[in-house]
Design a protein around this motif. Structure first.
Motif, mmCIF file in Angstrom:
data_model
loop_
_atom_site.group_PDB
_atom_site.id
_atom_site.type_symbol
_atom_site.label_atom_id
_atom_site.label_comp_id
_atom_site.label_asym_id
_atom_site.label_seq_id
_atom_site.Cartn_x
_atom_site.Cartn_y
_atom_site.Cartn_z
ATOM 1 N N GLN A 132 0.826 -1.197 0.000
ATOM 2 C CA GLN A 132 0.000 0.000 0.000
ATOM 3 C C GLN A 132 0.865 1.253 0.000
ATOM 4 N N ARG A 133 2.044 1.166 0.620
ATOM 5 C CA ARG A 133 2.937 2.323 0.666
ATOM 6 C C ARG A 133 3.477 2.670 -0.713
ATOM 7 N N THR A 134 3.846 1.658 -1.511
ATOM 8 C CA THR A 134 4.460 1.925 -2.809
ATOM 9 C C THR A 134 3.437 2.218 -3.902
ATOM 10 N N LEU A 135 2.246 1.646 -3.797
ATOM 11 C CA LEU A 135 1.253 1.806 -4.860
ATOM 12 C C LEU A 135 0.106 2.731 -4.493
ATOM 13 N N GLY A 136 -0.127 2.935 -3.190
ATOM 14 C CA GLY A 136 -1.342 3.624 -2.782
ATOM 15 C C GLY A 136 -2.483 2.635 -2.677
ATOM 16 N N SER A 137 -3.468 2.956 -1.884
ATOM 17 C CA SER A 137 -4.539 1.988 -1.608
ATOM 18 C C SER A 137 -5.371 1.665 -2.840
ATOM 19 N N GLU A 138 -5.658 2.675 -3.686
ATOM 20 C CA GLU A 138 -6.526 2.417 -4.839
ATOM 21 C C GLU A 138 -5.853 1.508 -5.860
ATOM 22 N N LEU A 139 -4.595 1.829 -6.228
ATOM 23 C CA LEU A 139 -3.904 1.009 -7.226
ATOM 24 C C LEU A 139 -3.612 -0.377 -6.671
ATOM 25 N N ARG A 140 -3.212 -0.454 -5.403
ATOM 26 C CA ARG A 140 -2.957 -1.765 -4.810
ATOM 27 C C ARG A 140 -4.205 -2.629 -4.879
ATOM 28 N N THR A 141 -5.352 -2.064 -4.533
ATOM 29 C CA THR A 141 -6.610 -2.824 -4.588
ATOM 30 C C THR A 141 -6.915 -3.277 -6.002
ATOM 31 N N LEU A 142 -6.550 -2.445 -6.981
ATOM 32 C CA LEU A 142 -6.846 -2.763 -8.379
ATOM 33 C C LEU A 142 -5.999 -3.911 -8.903
#
Length: 344
Positions: A132-142
């Protein structure tokens, strides 16, 4: 450490993440700030003139093919009335999990004026370890739980700016058909995450010529001279079997390097040309194509490299950050769009 120019030591600089990479990052960051400021002025002018069309996130169409920047079709200024995040195409690579290493190619425009905010094809892709730190929550979820090799569309407000972005998520290891190994050459075994271990057979003899052996045959485009190539690799000294360099490990990431232009040792410049992306190859590099006639401690050593080819493209593809993209019509029926594209 990268197999750098023969005039230096293989420990002279970090693997593709030195001052040049930091300069690119800083330049892109400054360009983004400037582009957004200019775009805001242009958007205000159009709004004052009453020329803003009623275009929303639903009107954005994505077309194009793998290994190249996307083609976005929409009229500016864009009004984002709600976030739109979806798969442009689904890849064929391994499923992405937290902690995996992946390579990201990103493209983004300011929807108010179609100024380019980011384009890694014009610079270098970004290797990351998924969190989540490297991608952000939205992109990580995607991306987590989805196959690598996929392209995603994201249209959303970012600090009041309507951003139209795509992200290509490439696997952080070779993906393809395994090629049987000759028992008389260096043997390679892989951990679950793809990390290779090299064993030199006792009866094997190092030759005077470069040896290039495919271990995994990928299905991507072939590497051409001058391209920027993203790699994972391990380097082993033939005489001792000891590893002297590697991009694998919890605190390591893949490296970006130009091939065929003298940036690396001759063994890499010759051995990686025409290798398809997605492949893993074994290079046995004699001293004459390695660090011979240098001050390196490896000057008289035959070297063994296992190289995973993750990405390759010509630097400078697509519009530069800060430039404005001309309006383009939506593709005709049958073109690849964000709403129905299959894996390329």
């Amino acid at each position: 450490m990268l197999p750098t120019l023969r005039t230096g030591s293989p420990t002279d600089r970090p693997g593709g993440r030195g001052s040049a990479a930091r300069t690119v990052t800083a330049t892109v960051a400054l360009t983004v700030v400037g582009a957004l400021a200019l775009a805001g002025c242009e958007a205000d002018r159009r709004a004052a003139e009453g020329t803003a069309p009623n275009v929303t996130q639903d009107d954005v169409v994505v077309s194009g093919t793998a290994w190249l920047p996307p083609q976005l079709s929409y009229a500016a200024p864009l009004t984002v009335t709600g976030s739109r995040r979806e798969t442009v195409w689904q890849g064929l690579g391994p499923t992405v999990h937290d902690g995996d290493v992946v390579v990201l190619d990103t493209y983004a425009e300011d929807g108010r004026t179609r100024k380019v905010v980011s384009n890694t094809w014009a610079a270098a892709p970004r290797p990351v370890r998924v969190s989540q730190r490297t991608l952000g929550s939205e992109l990580r979820t995607l991306v987590v739980g989805k196959p690598s090799g996929s392209r995603y569309l994201d249209v959303a407000q970012s600090d009041g700016v309507p951003l139209v972005s795509t992200v290509d998520v490439l696997p952080g290891r070779a993906v393809g058909d395994t090629v049987p190994q000759d028992p008389d050459v260096p043997q390679v075994k892989r951990a679950d995450d793809g990390t290779p271990t090299v064993t030199i057979p006792k009866k094997a003899k190092a030759g005077d010529d470069l040896t290039v052996l495919p271990l995994i045959k990928g299905s991507g485009p072939q590497i051409e001279a001058g391209q920027l190539v993203t790699v994972q690799y391990t380097g082993v000294v033939w005489s001792t079997g000891k590893t002297f360099a590697s991009t694998w490990g919890d605190d390591q990431l893949p490296a970006n390097v130009r091939i065929g232009v003298g940036d690396v040792i001759e063994g890499w410049d010759q051995g990686l040309l025409q290798v398809p992306v997605g492949s893993e190859v074994l290079l046995v590099v004699p001293p004459s194509l390695g660090y011979q006639d240098t001050a390196s401690k490896l000057a008289d050593q035959t070297l063994v490299y296992v190289v995973d080819i993750l990405d390759a493209h010509d630097p400078g593809i697509g519009p530069e950050p800060g430039s404005t993209v001309s309006p383009t019509p939506a593709p005709t029926a049958g073109g690849a769009t964000s709403k129905g594209a299959s894996a390329p």
